[in-house]
Design a protein around this motif. Structure first.
Motif, mmCIF file in Angstrom:
data_model
loop_
_atom_site.group_PDB
_atom_site.id
_atom_site.type_symbol
_atom_site.label_atom_id
_atom_site.label_comp_id
_atom_site.label_asym_id
_atom_site.label_seq_id
_atom_site.Cartn_x
_atom_site.Cartn_y
_atom_site.Cartn_z
ATOM 1 N N SER A 120 12.269 -71.831 -1.291
ATOM 2 C CA SER A 120 13.410 -71.412 -1.651
ATOM 3 C C SER A 120 13.931 -70.647 -0.967
ATOM 4 N N ARG A 124 16.856 -68.115 -5.457
ATOM 5 C CA ARG A 124 15.694 -68.555 -5.731
ATOM 6 C C ARG A 124 15.688 -66.950 -7.222
ATOM 7 N N ILE A 125 16.064 -66.263 -7.115
ATOM 8 C CA ILE A 125 15.508 -64.795 -7.919
ATOM 9 C C ILE A 125 17.163 -65.450 -8.657
ATOM 10 N N ALA A 126 17.888 -65.717 -9.145
ATOM 11 C CA ALA A 126 18.504 -66.170 -10.105
ATOM 12 C C ALA A 126 18.730 -66.968 -10.326
ATOM 13 N N ALA A 208 17.100 -53.333 -7.869
ATOM 14 C CA ALA A 208 16.279 -53.776 -9.130
ATOM 15 C C ALA A 208 17.828 -53.081 -10.528
ATOM 16 N N LEU A 211 19.890 -56.082 -10.438
ATOM 17 C CA LEU A 211 19.415 -57.302 -10.612
ATOM 18 C C LEU A 211 19.526 -56.894 -12.534
ATOM 19 N N SER A 298 4.618 -63.474 -1.704
ATOM 20 C CA SER A 298 5.538 -62.886 -3.170
ATOM 21 C C SER A 298 4.588 -62.089 -3.970
ATOM 22 N N VAL A 299 5.682 -60.713 -4.739
ATOM 23 C CA VAL A 299 4.818 -59.777 -5.502
ATOM 24 C C VAL A 299 5.207 -59.726 -6.410
ATOM 25 N N ARG A 300 5.112 -58.919 -6.757
ATOM 26 C CA ARG A 300 6.208 -58.264 -7.730
ATOM 27 C C ARG A 300 6.959 -57.414 -7.917
ATOM 28 N N PRO A 301 8.930 -57.715 -7.655
ATOM 29 C CA PRO A 301 9.910 -56.672 -6.687
ATOM 30 C C PRO A 301 9.100 -55.263 -6.590
ATOM 31 N N SER A 302 8.634 -54.935 -7.224
ATOM 32 C CA SER A 302 8.153 -53.058 -6.820
ATOM 33 C C SER A 302 6.984 -53.323 -6.066
ATOM 34 N N TRP A 322 14.381 -61.757 -2.875
ATOM 35 C CA TRP A 322 14.023 -61.789 -4.418
ATOM 36 C C TRP A 322 13.928 -60.217 -4.765
ATOM 37 N N GLY A 323 14.721 -59.382 -4.536
ATOM 38 C CA GLY A 323 14.646 -57.827 -5.100
ATOM 39 C C GLY A 323 13.156 -57.099 -4.851
#
Ligand SMILES: Cc1cc2nc3c(=O)[nH]c(=O)nc-3n(C[C@H](O)[C@H](O)[C@H](O)COP(=O)(O)OP(=O)(O)OC[C@H]3O[C@@H](n4cnc5c(N)ncnc54)[C@H](O)[C@@H]3O)c2cc1C
Ligand SMILES: Cc1cc2nc3c(=O)[nH]c(=O)nc-3n(C[C@H](O)[C@H](O)[C@H](O)COP(=O)(O)OP(=O)(O)OC[C@H]3O[C@@H](n4cnc5c(N)ncnc54)[C@H](O)[C@@H]3O)c2cc1C
Lengths: 401, 481
Positions: A120, A124-126, A208, A211, A298-302, A322-323
């Protein structure tokens, strides 16, 4: 290995695929499964004397714009599907990357390949991943049986969802012969806000903020200074707004105002915005040299900035989508480098895929993180349930699997 | 009535021993075994089916859930997982020889992260509970089943529940990031997390909608979204269902994706109007509720476009809400649709097939004919954007023949849905209700493939028995009748 397979089978129809898999099943002979074979460097090489390609299965079989569904045979090239959708003002929701430039391949990805890799892009983020929009599949399991899961309607919870299981299974559980997707109207226009930020962490905070705003951001990427060889020397956060023209004008202005405290703001109008997101989608900012490896993390955005740090520490570079939650990393194709990137992903509970590398590295390391033992045991049983003789793409995702 | 297998006598005989063992695993008041306190657990949202379970266990921790499942696995005891018990397909219906494992006491919110836009909650948190926990900051959890005040996120995951706003925001599966999953062997596995993409097989996708067949979920990580600046609805009423269907097509073709697009037929309009006095036009054959989002100016712009489209279809009435209050009034009737029908007829079956939207006029015509043939009234509400039909078949529970006819009528509607290219269930699940219709949608081989995957997770077929899969194909033999 796929590239040097002795025999290539490309049957013209589903029955041919089923016959080929049945024969391989009866003979207990492994086969490498591919679409257009644009992925000779994908994950681990498959040891198989035969390659079975779905490239002979082409064509859109159903397209109902008003019902937001499209079905096509698995070997249909993605550009053909995109063109048919564009004619009706619609698009593929997950915005899958076109990796031809990145991998120097000349053949376009097929629908089956993109779904099998669950690949993707920025949207994908939205709006969700490739797997989120697979409404139905026809596939041939490892015993050569033609089966279906899902269907051609937008809402369906009937039985176990094998569509999602097969999406992202890289051809190891079944050979998809036809896929039905949900599609959506393409927004009338778009614009992008670029925010020049002090560093990567500040950039992720700006993303952030975007988003977390009510303005429906549909792309949120961060290109750090030095991410591209010879690229800009500034770190810029990009936020896309795509909708009807009046909405884009209104929301872009409001968001630009809100983001002003994060850094100097510049707005890119439609043409520039489209080009920018096509580049981000296809990971072009990385511009890796032929010898370098490429990872998708792929991780959490922060946690994105931590991955960028790790990339720098191995002498590589990265940019974020993806932010901040998707890091594209390029760096030296060495086991220590791989371990460092994988460790950075694991540190935040995320995942890492060795996306492109010379075969020697792909054989030497775990290209995907290992699963916990109880899950790995279930995985072996699920694999056996779909592919009892273990003939489909053995070793593609994990050694000895 | 749908057949349930005879309970295993050897399990019934060991009831006391099993209860004692469970008490040791879940101390305090966590195990229920006396008849009066078991009674509330005998049924779910499909109230025509009732069965008091062997016992009910209400664990408070993942470790307790794991210990209970491990015990049941070791002792061949069947397990029926339960959330709030609002399933409309009998998914949470107990069995006489099964232990109900209810997660309503696992109702803590564990973590909320607005920067990374996720929330981690225990499986027994209600659907609305998640939104309530983040709405103060302008965020929400998108899937909104009408049962959201009661139903729990664990149940939503297992049913892959939808809601009125899923045309834009997707169903449960599209809003999940991870789960804590407990296998029947008592292993605890973390699947997914706060990140978006799985590396490897999409276990989360397989587990979502698996109706308690593969394992239990004790914690769930969901995406939370920032809400729009505002939202407003309009109402459009038409002279015929075909005409309303054509208007829906035209709206979608214009490139607008409304957040909600609901359809009601005449009987439903009448029932809702009598109940809610929402000002619905009683002479209309079909009515749409269309909702859009954005700033006030954006709402105006979109509603004007939709109004212009509807005007091409000779509407009986068009009412654009001018304010949030008017918008609520328009929604009031629809939100109370089930209750409204409940006032006309105390008993009704809520069906849930999905059809290709182009088949709507044909399907509604056939449902009307069947209604005459079975002598039972039916009202239709329908998520028009995605083809998910909810015919409400009215019957009289005191008249066994009326119930039998209602069940046959429902089954005929679902067969029709499959015939026109749709499916048996869009959001309520197969459960016990549609189990025997699975052969209509799937071939024997397709069902066997799904069964083999269940076996990979649950080798003894102890989890949520007699649901989803037609009994004759159970790989693990059931007790003799
Ligand atoms: C980790 C990763 C690494 C990549 N590396 C490369 C690379 O080195 N070079 C490159 O050119 N592209 C690469 N890509 C890009 C990607 O492979 C392509 O964009 C696209 O997925 C390939 O489409 P294709 O039709 O050519 O499928 P293929 O590349 O032929 O197949 C992709 C995967 O899907 C499976 N598959 C294909 N069709 C079906 C089907 N019908 N049913 C079931 N399974 C099927 C294959 O077995 C394979 O595992 C990579 C992608 C990923 C996710
Ligand atoms: C008035 C009314 C309106 C409704 N509206 C909608 C709607 O708009 N959209 C919609 O999709 N549904 C709707 N439903 C159906 C129902 O609310 C949903 O299916 C809901 O998700 C069930 O949640 P629950 O907590 O009640 O689960 P339960 O009914 O308790 O269980 C549902 C299923 O999941 C299993 N299960 C529950 N928890 C777990 C767990 N933690 N681990 C493993 N398995 C578990 C159960 O065994 C059962 O099979 C409605 C129901 C009612 C009564």
């Amino acid at each position: 290995m796929t590239g040097n397979a002795e025999t290539m089978l490309a049957p013209p129809d589903e029955a041919g695929i089923a016959a080929a898999v049945s024969a391989a099943h009866a003979a207990r002979e492994p086969i490498a499964v591919e679409g257009n074979g644009s992925k000779r460097g994908l994950l681990r090489p498959v040891q198989a004397a035969r390659t079975l390609s779905t490239r002979g299965l082409t064509g859109i079989t159903l397209y109902r714009p008003a019902e937001l569904v499209l079905s096509a045979r698995a070997g249909t090239p993605i550009p053909e599907i995109e063109a048919a959708l564009a004619e009706k003002g619609q698009h593929l929701i997950a915005e899958p990357p076109d990796t031809r430039a990145l991998f120097g391949s000349d053949r376009p990805a097929t629908l089956g390949g993109i779904v099998a890799a669950n690949l993707s892009g920025p949207r994908r983020i939205a709006w969700g991943a490739m797997r989120d929009h697979v409404l139905g599949i026809r596939f041939v399991n490892g015993a050569g049986e033609v089966l279906r899961s899902g269907g051609r309607v937008l809402k369906n919870v009937t039985g176990l969802d094998l569509c999602k299981l097969l999406a992202g299974s890289y051809g190891t559980l079944g050979v998809m012969t036809e896929v039905t997707l949900k599609v959506l109207p393409a927004p009338q226009t778009q614009a992008t806000i670029g925010v020049r930020v002090a560093d990567v962490a500040a950039g992720v905070r700006a993303l952030a903020a975007g988003l977390g705003s009510p303005y429906g951001v549909s792309g949120a990427a961060l290109v750090p200074a030095g991410a591209s060889p010879g690229g800009p020397a500034e770190t810029v956060a990009f936020l896309r707004i795509a909708d009807f023209a009046p909405s884009v004008a209104y929301r872009t202005a409001r968001l630009a105002e809100d983001l002003a405290p994060h850094g100097e703001v510049r707005i890119a109008e439609e043409a520039e915005s489209r080009a920018l997101w096509a580049a981000i989608r296809d990971a072009l900012p990385l511009g890796p040299s032929a010898e370098e490896a490429v990872w998708r993390v792929s991780v959490r955005p922060s946690a994105g900035p931590g991955v960028v740090e790790a990339a720098r520490a191995i002498g590589g570079r990265a940019f974020l989508d993806w932010g901040g939650g998707l890091a594209w990393v390029a760096g030296p194709a060495r086991a220590e480098a791989h371990d460092a990137i994988a460790a950075a992903a694991a540190a935040s509970g995320g995942t890492c895929t060795l996306f492109r590398a010379p075969e020697s590295l792909r054989l030497a390391v775990a290209v995907l993180p290992e699963e916990a033992p109880p899950l790995a045991a279930i995985a072996r049983r699920v694999k056996a349930a779909l592919d009892p003789a273990g003939i489909l793409n053995p070793g593609r995702m994990r050694a000895g699997f | 009535m749908i057949a349930l297998p005879a309970p295993k006598p050897e399990i019934l005989a060991r009831r006391e021993e099993i209860v004692a063992a469970l008490r040791a695993l879940v101390p305090g008041d966590g195990v229920i075994s006396d008849a009066t306190r078991l009674k509330p657990y005998e049924t779910d949202g499909l109230a025509a089916y009732r069965q008091v379970p062997l016992a009910v266990v209400l664990p408070r921790t993942t470790e307790q859930v794991a210990a209970v499942l491990r015990y049941c696995h070791g002792n061949g005891v069947r397990v029926v997982p339960r959330g709030a018990g609002t399933s409309l397909s009998g998914g949470a219906l107990p069995m006489a020889d099964a232990v109900v494992v209810g997660l309503m006491r696992m109702n803590r919110i564990i973590d909320i992260d607005l920067d990374d836009r996720f929330a981690v909650v225990e499986a027994g948190v209600t659907n609305i509970g998640i939104t309530n926990a983040v709405s103060g900051d302008g965020f929400f959890y998108a899937p909104d089943p009408s049962s959201q005040l009661a139903c729990m996120i664990g149940g939503n995951v297992m049913m892959n529940s939808g809601g009125a706003h899923c045309l834009k925001y997707g169903v449960t599966a599209n809003n999940l990031l991870g789960v804590k999953f407990v296998t029947i062997e008592g292993e605890v596995i973390d699947i997914g997390g706060a990140h978006l993409d799985a590396a490897g097989y999409d276990w989360l996708g397989l587990i979502t909608g698996s109706e308690g067949q593969l394992g239990m979920v004790t914690e769930v990580t969901v995406r939370i979204l920032r809400g729009p600046e505002g939202a407003r609805a309009m109402l459009a009423a038409f002279k015929g269902t075909e005409i309303a269907g054509a208007a829906v097509d035209a709206i979608i073709a214009s490139g607008i994706i409304p957040v909600a697009l609901e359809f009601m037929d005449k009987p439903c309009i009448h029932a809702c109007e009598a109940f809610a006095h929402a000002g619905y036009p009683l002479d209309a054959e079909a009515m749409l509720i269309i909702e859009v989002e954005g700033s006030t100016e954006e709402q105006d712009e979109l509603l004007a476009r939709i109004k212009a489209i509807c005007e091409r279809f000779d509407p009986i009435s068009l009412k654009v809400a001018e304010s949030a209050e008017q918008s609520l009034a328009i929604w009031k009737g629809r939100k109370g649709a089930f209750g409204a029908v409940g006032r006309i007829s105390p008993d009704y079956l809520c069906m849930d097939g999905t059809i290709p939207t182009s088949e709507l006029p044909f399907v509604l015509k056939r449902i009307g004919e069947m209604s005459t043939q079975y002598g039972l009234a039916v009202a239709n509400v329908f998520h028009a954007g995605d083809g998910n039909l909810h015919p409400l078949i009215m019957f009289d529970a005191n008249d066994p023949d009326s119930f039998r006819r209602a069940e046959s009528f429902g089954a005929d509607i679902l067969r029709l849905c499959v015939e026109v290219g749709g499916c048996l269930t869009g959001e309520h699940g197969v459960g016990v209700e549609k189990r025997d219709l699975m052969n209509v949608q799937f071939t024997a081989r397709e069902l066997d493939q799904q069964r083999a995957i269940k076996t990979a997770f649950d080798p003894q077929w102890l989890l949520n028995p007699s649901k989803v899969f037609p009994l004759e194909g159970d790989p693990v033999p059931q007790a003799a009748e």
